[in-house]
Scaffold this active site. Structure first.
Site, mmCIF file in Angstrom:
data_model
loop_
_atom_site.group_PDB
_atom_site.id
_atom_site.type_symbol
_atom_site.label_atom_id
_atom_site.label_comp_id
_atom_site.label_asym_id
_atom_site.label_seq_id
_atom_site.Cartn_x
_atom_site.Cartn_y
_atom_site.Cartn_z
ATOM 1 N N ALA A 82 -3.002 4.113 9.077
ATOM 2 C CA ALA A 82 -1.951 2.942 9.016
ATOM 3 C C ALA A 82 -1.832 2.704 7.364
ATOM 4 C CB ALA A 82 -2.337 1.775 9.634
ATOM 5 N N THR B 214 0.922 7.891 10.378
ATOM 6 C CA THR B 214 2.136 7.089 10.207
ATOM 7 C C THR B 214 2.573 6.667 8.811
ATOM 8 O OG1 THR B 214 1.226 4.796 10.540
ATOM 9 C CG2 THR B 214 1.947 6.110 12.601
ATOM 10 N N VAL C 98 -7.257 3.259 6.999
ATOM 11 C CA VAL C 98 -6.463 2.569 6.100
ATOM 12 C C VAL C 98 -5.882 3.876 5.020
ATOM 13 C CG1 VAL C 98 -5.983 0.894 4.281
ATOM 14 C CG2 VAL C 98 -7.816 0.539 6.168
ATOM 15 N N LYS C 99 -4.595 3.927 5.068
ATOM 16 C CA LYS C 99 -3.765 5.035 4.324
ATOM 17 C C LYS C 99 -3.577 4.292 3.024
ATOM 18 C CE LYS C 99 -0.534 8.492 5.217
ATOM 19 N NZ LYS C 99 0.634 8.896 6.230
ATOM 20 N N VAL C 100 -4.037 4.904 1.856
ATOM 21 C CA VAL C 100 -3.778 4.149 0.391
ATOM 22 C C VAL C 100 -3.329 5.222 -0.341
ATOM 23 C CG1 VAL C 100 -5.259 3.581 -1.370
ATOM 24 C CG2 VAL C 100 -6.026 3.080 1.097
#
Length: 219
Positions: free
Chosen positions: A61, A27, A87-89
């Protein structure tokens, strides 16, 4: 190859899960906004709802923050939502620092907005769980997005990096098939791209003939 769908739409996620081919979800803020999800609490609740549908699959996310300290704070909050949250960074300097921090804390990450092999190499060195090169967006600027997938797969293979290559911005079935041929670990795309793999005119005509022959045999 793992199939992720790139959406925040719960109905589409449920449909993909029921099809039996869903391995995860990615997402981003744009996809959340498209579903009318606003406000931190509502966004976090939506992530939790996605995790409940996907069950054992990873759910990326994305942090909104762009500074190291804020990415750490937000990323830890996201990771606490569910054990399957990744965790999307973003691929920026502070993002690489954050990925290393998360790696040391056993928090999995997905490095996004990757457009070069050098960026992918940095992400892997920092300990990213996934790296997301954007195939379609490179094609949009007359650059071969699939060539980048090939480069990253080769580099990671040379050095046995654990980072998985997650081909993103995949827009049509041939993108998906080519990514599979090149050895991408994961592809993320709209559900429509996955379901389009079902279609072939010879399948349709063959089934029609089988049904027609069966009907004749019953007369």
């Amino acid at each position: 190859m793992k199939f992720f769908i790139d959406t925040a739409n719960l109905k589409e996620i449920q449909e993909a899960y029921e099809l039996g081919v869903l391995d995860g979800v990615t997402t981003n803020p744009s996809l959340m906004a498209k579903e009318g999800i606003k406000g931190k609490n509502n966004i976090f609740k939506h992530y939790a709802n996605i995790c409940e549908i996907v069950k054992d699959g990873d759910v990326s996310a994305e942090v909104i923050a762009t500074t190291y300290e804020e990415m750490i704070k937000e990323g830890e909050e996201l990771a606490d939502l569910h054990e399957n949250i990744v965790v999307k960074v973003p691929m920026i300097k502070d993002g690489i620092r954050a990925i290393k921090y998360f790696y040391d804390k056993d928090i999995r990450t997905n490095c996004t907005l990757v457009f070069s092999a050098g960026q992918a190499l940095l992400a892997a060195k920092a300990g990213a769980s996934y790296v997301s090169p954007f195939v379609g967006r490179l094609d949009d600027v007359s650059t071969d997005g699939l060539q980048l997938i090939e480069q990253i797969v080769d580099i990671y293979s040379n050095y046995d990096f654990d980072t998985e290559v997650l081909a993103a911005s995949v827009r049509h079935p041939m993108h998906l098939i080519k990514c599979a041929e090149l050895g991408a670990d994961v592809v993320t795309c709209p559900l429509s791209v996955i379901t389009s793999l079902l279609n072939h005119p010879l399948t349709d005509s063959g089934l029609a003939k089988f049904l027609s022959d069966y009907k004749k045999s019953q007369e």
